[in-house]
Design a protein around this motif. Structure first.
Motif, short mmCIF file in Angstrom:
data_model
loop_
_atom_site.label_atom_id
_atom_site.label_comp_id
_atom_site.label_asym_id
_atom_site.label_seq_id
_atom_site.Cartn_x
_atom_site.Cartn_y
_atom_site.Cartn_z
N LEU A 166 -1.71 -3.88 -4.01
CA LEU A 166 -0.22 -3.29 -3.70
C LEU A 166 -0.45 -1.79 -3.08
CD1 LEU A 166 1.82 -5.12 -6.35
CD2 LEU A 166 1.99 -5.60 -3.90
N SER A 167 -1.27 -1.25 -3.40
CA SER A 167 -1.56 0.15 -3.01
C SER A 167 -2.06 0.03 -1.60
CB SER A 167 -2.72 0.79 -3.80
OG SER A 167 -4.00 0.50 -3.10
N ALA A 197 2.56 2.21 -6.02
CA ALA A 197 1.19 1.54 -6.47
C ALA A 197 0.03 2.60 -6.71
CB ALA A 197 0.76 0.58 -5.82
N VAL A 253 4.84 -3.93 -8.82
CA VAL A 253 4.35 -2.79 -9.38
C VAL A 253 4.82 -2.46 -10.45
CG1 VAL A 253 4.07 -0.21 -8.39
CG2 VAL A 253 3.80 -2.06 -6.78
N SER A 261 0.88 4.69 -9.75
CA SER A 261 0.62 3.85 -10.93
C SER A 261 -0.91 3.97 -11.31
CB SER A 261 1.24 2.38 -10.90
OG SER A 261 2.52 2.69 -10.71
N GLU A 289 2.65 -11.15 -5.85
CA GLU A 289 2.17 -9.87 -5.39
C GLU A 289 2.22 -9.99 -3.64
OE1 GLU A 289 -1.81 -9.42 -6.62
OE2 GLU A 289 -2.64 -11.17 -5.47
N VAL A 340 6.10 0.70 -1.82
CA VAL A 340 5.38 0.01 -2.43
C VAL A 340 3.91 0.68 -2.62
CG1 VAL A 340 4.18 -2.42 -2.85
CG2 VAL A 340 6.55 -2.25 -1.97
N LEU A 374 -2.47 -3.78 -8.80
CA LEU A 374 -1.97 -2.47 -8.29
C LEU A 374 -2.89 -2.20 -7.24
CD1 LEU A 374 -1.14 -0.78 -11.83
CD2 LEU A 374 0.55 -1.34 -9.90
N ALA A 412 2.79 -1.50 -13.97
CA ALA A 412 2.12 -0.09 -14.29
C ALA A 412 1.89 0.16 -15.77
CB ALA A 412 3.51 0.84 -13.90
#
Length: 269
Positions: free
Chosen positions: A147-148, A159, A129, A162, A117, A155, A144, A133
């Motif tokens: 990664l958002s 994210a 991601v 998702s 990650e 990315v 997620l 998902a």
């Protein structure tokens, strides 16, 4: 393509760069064809010394068997990708493996992808991601959320999508806060994904940012979709001018807008 032999299709799949359209036509035919011959050919590619061949083998296994693939075949493909993932070093291949595991929807992917990650390559993090998902476990959602907030806009976008739309059934304060944090993004699509996610969860904090989006010079479809999802009839006066006033919009935008207006008008009756 369907008249070509499997070896011929494999050769075509290996031509050109990663975006070569003929190569992707061959890959799609191999996926639909399925069968043990294609499976074995893909596995052979997966263990090649060439990173390009390993990536193509991964791409084939990702959706081998097409829409008619059996659970047993999905598991076989996931077994191969997960095994290869543990030793893979090439960033492009790692990204493809993450995406493949997303298609295969194997729950083992969550633990297998978590160590990547914070990988320095954005393609790898995008693969994480994609692989996360389909999953709704706390570990997948937490990854997620992490990664958002990624430094790479694409990315963050995927994210956020998702979390916001694909994981609509998951609703926690931390997830909502992660979506809310994305409302300050400069990219309209990314903001839109966050708006939709918050609106689907009826988060009251989204109302004013959504108003600002609908009052802007350019209104994107995601903002209209968010207005429908929030189901706040006070937004109707902002939607009606988009339908009746001047300005350009394609037929899809107008169809989504009309659906949102109809939905909100029904709530007033």
């Amino acid at each position: 393509m369907n008249n070509r032999s499997t070896p011929e299709l494999i050769a075509l799949a290996l031509q050109g760069d990663e975006e070569d359209e003929t190569a992707w036509e061959a890959i799609r035919e191999l996926r639909e064809r399925g069968g043990d011959e294609v499976f074995q050919a893909a596995v052979t590619l997966l263990h090649s010394e060439s990173s390009h061949e390993r990536g193509r083998g991964t791409d084939i296994l990702a959706q081998l068997g097409g829409r008619k693939r059996s659970d047993a075949l999905v598991t076989k493909c996931a077994d191969e990708v997960l095994s290869a993932l543990s030793t893979e070093q090439d960033a492009a291949v790692l990204g493809s493996m993450g995406a493949a595991l997303g298609h295969l929807r194997d729950p083992r992917a969550v633990a297998a992808l978590q160590p990547f990650e914070d990988h320095p390559d954005a393609d790898v993090r995008m693969g994480v991601v994609m692989g996360m998902a389909p999953h709704r476990t706390p570990a997948a959602i937490q990854t997620l959320i992490h990664l958002s907030r990624d430094r790479d806009e694409d990315v963050r976008n995927w994210a956020t999508f998702s979390l916001g739309s694909l994981a609509e059934e998951v609703d926690t304060p931390e997830l909502r806060d992660a979506l809310f944090d994305r409302l300050t993004e400069s990219d309209a699509e990314l903001r839109g994904e966050a708006l939709v996610g918050l609106a689907l969860r009826k988060d009251p904090r989204v109302l004013e940012p959504l108003r600002r989006e609908l009052e802007g010079n350019t209104v994107i479809i995601l903002a209209v979709e968010a207005a429908q999802a929030l189901e706040d009839v006070s937004l109707l006066p902002l939607l009606l001018p988009l339908r009746d006033g001047p300005g350009e919009a394609d037929s899809f935008f107008r169809a989504v807008l009309e659906e949102a207006i109809t939905h909100l008008e029904a709530l007033t009756r």
